[in-house]
Design a protein around this motif. Structure first.
Motif, PDB file in Angstrom:
ATOM      1  N   VAL A   1       0.807  -1.217   0.000  1.00 34.66           N
ATOM      2  CA  VAL A   1       0.000   0.000   0.000  1.00 34.66           C
ATOM      3  C   VAL A   1       0.846   1.276   0.000  1.00 34.66           C
ATOM      4  O   VAL A   1       0.455   2.277  -0.589  1.00 34.66           O
ATOM      5  N   LEU A   2       1.996   1.238   0.638  1.00 41.71           N
ATOM      6  CA  LEU A   2       2.801   2.455   0.802  1.00 41.71           C
ATOM      7  C   LEU A   2       3.101   3.184  -0.512  1.00 41.71           C
ATOM      8  O   LEU A   2       2.964   4.417  -0.558  1.00 41.71           O
ATOM      9  N   PRO A   3       3.485   2.493  -1.578  1.00 40.01           N
ATOM     10  CA  PRO A   3       3.741   3.239  -2.821  1.00 40.01           C
ATOM     11  C   PRO A   3       2.504   3.995  -3.318  1.00 40.01           C
ATOM     12  O   PRO A   3       2.623   5.107  -3.831  1.00 40.01           O
TER      13      PRO A   3
ATOM     14  N   GLY B   1      -0.376   8.216  -4.888  1.00 43.40           N
ATOM     15  CA  GLY B   1      -1.787   8.440  -5.173  1.00 43.40           C
ATOM     16  C   GLY B   1      -2.304   7.567  -6.296  1.00 43.40           C
ATOM     17  O   GLY B   1      -3.470   7.653  -6.665  1.00 43.40           O
ATOM     18  N   GLU B   2      -1.460   6.703  -6.841  1.00 44.86           N
ATOM     19  CA  GLU B   2      -1.858   5.811  -7.925  1.00 44.86           C
ATOM     20  C   GLU B   2      -2.095   4.406  -7.387  1.00 44.86           C
ATOM     21  O   GLU B   2      -1.301   3.905  -6.590  1.00 44.86           O
ATOM     22  N   VAL B   3      -3.196   3.786  -7.840  1.00 45.68           N
ATOM     23  CA  VAL B   3      -3.571   2.467  -7.351  1.00 45.68           C
ATOM     24  C   VAL B   3      -3.889   1.562  -8.539  1.00 45.68           C
ATOM     25  O   VAL B   3      -4.663   1.950  -9.422  1.00 45.68           O
ATOM     26  N   THR B   4      -3.330   0.363  -8.515  1.00 42.77           N
ATOM     27  CA  THR B   4      -3.667  -0.612  -9.552  1.00 42.77           C
ATOM     28  C   THR B   4      -5.034  -1.211  -9.242  1.00 42.77           C
ATOM     29  O   THR B   4      -5.511  -1.142  -8.098  1.00 42.77           O
ATOM     30  N   SER B   5      -5.656  -1.827 -10.230  1.00 44.32           N
ATOM     31  CA  SER B   5      -6.975  -2.426  -9.998  1.00 44.32           C
ATOM     32  C   SER B   5      -6.888  -3.576  -8.995  1.00 44.32           C
ATOM     33  O   SER B   5      -7.789  -3.758  -8.173  1.00 44.32           O
TER      34      SER B   5
ATOM     35  N   LEU C   1      -4.733  -3.847  -6.492  1.00 43.60           N
ATOM     36  CA  LEU C   1      -4.574  -3.262  -5.155  1.00 43.60           C
ATOM     37  C   LEU C   1      -5.876  -2.626  -4.692  1.00 43.60           C
ATOM     38  O   LEU C   1      -6.230  -2.715  -3.516  1.00 43.60           O
ATOM     39  N   LEU C   2      -6.597  -2.001  -5.607  1.00 43.90           N
ATOM     40  CA  LEU C   2      -7.875  -1.396  -5.247  1.00 43.90           C
ATOM     41  C   LEU C   2      -8.829  -2.458  -4.690  1.00 43.90           C
ATOM     42  O   LEU C   2      -9.505  -2.223  -3.687  1.00 43.90           O
ATOM     43  N   LYS C   3      -8.852  -3.610  -5.303  1.00 39.67           N
ATOM     44  CA  LYS C   3      -9.691  -4.703  -4.828  1.00 39.67           C
ATOM     45  C   LYS C   3      -9.264  -5.137  -3.421  1.00 39.67           C
ATOM     46  O   LYS C   3     -10.101  -5.338  -2.542  1.00 39.67           O
ATOM     47  N   ARG C   4      -7.973  -5.239  -3.217  1.00 36.54           N
ATOM     48  CA  ARG C   4      -7.465  -5.634  -1.894  1.00 36.54           C
ATOM     49  C   ARG C   4      -7.773  -4.574  -0.847  1.00 36.54           C
ATOM     50  O   ARG C   4      -8.166  -4.879   0.277  1.00 36.54           O
ATOM     51  N   LEU C   5      -7.598  -3.308  -1.191  1.00 40.30           N
ATOM     52  CA  LEU C   5      -7.881  -2.223  -0.252  1.00 40.30           C
ATOM     53  C   LEU C   5      -9.365  -2.163   0.094  1.00 40.30           C
ATOM     54  O   LEU C   5      -9.732  -1.887   1.242  1.00 40.30           O
TER      55      LEU C   5
END
Length: 122
Positions: free
Chosen positions: A65-67, A72-76, A78-82
């Motif tokens: 998550v830190l990067p 401010g950019e999120v992969t799809s 990572l978005l699902k995981r978040l």
């Protein structure tokens, strides 16, 4: 900033800072004497790490998550995981609120004088 200064300002142990470095969550450099040197941003980073750990995130998840927090950019993926992490935290908040309500009931009952009830301050 030296390790002891960061630990004091962030309210954590020196051991915690070393752990964060081992987990690749916090960066430092070494001075000519081999002592760790941290950037001025380290205190806020450590506070963020503490909050993420307190919310139940694992080191692995925090590392992922830190990067995104920084850029401010999120992969799809990572978005699902978040989103899943947020749902888990929401459930945890609901459970904590339920426990607090039960404690409030016990406190309110204890504060009312009545037969078979002892006030907690007595």
């Amino acid at each position: 900033m030296r390790i002891g200064q960061v630990a004091t300002k962030a309210g954590v142990s020196v051991r915690a800072l070393r752990y964060y470095e081992e987990q690749n969550l916090l960066d430092s450099t070494r001075n000519s004497g081999g002592q760790r040197q941290y950037p001025d941003t380290a205190v806020e980073r450590v506070r963020l790490l503490q909050q993420l750990y307190a919310a139940g995130l694992t080191s692995r998840t925090i590392r992922e998550v830190l990067p995104s927090i920084d850029s401010g950019e999120v992969t799809s993926a990572l978005l699902k995981r978040l989103t899943a992490e947020r749902s888990r935290i929401d459930q945890q908040v609901r459970e904590l609120l339920s426990v607090r309500a039960k404690l409030d009931d016990v406190i309110a009952t204890a504060e009312k004088p009545g037969p078979g009830c002892t006030r907690m301050n007595d």
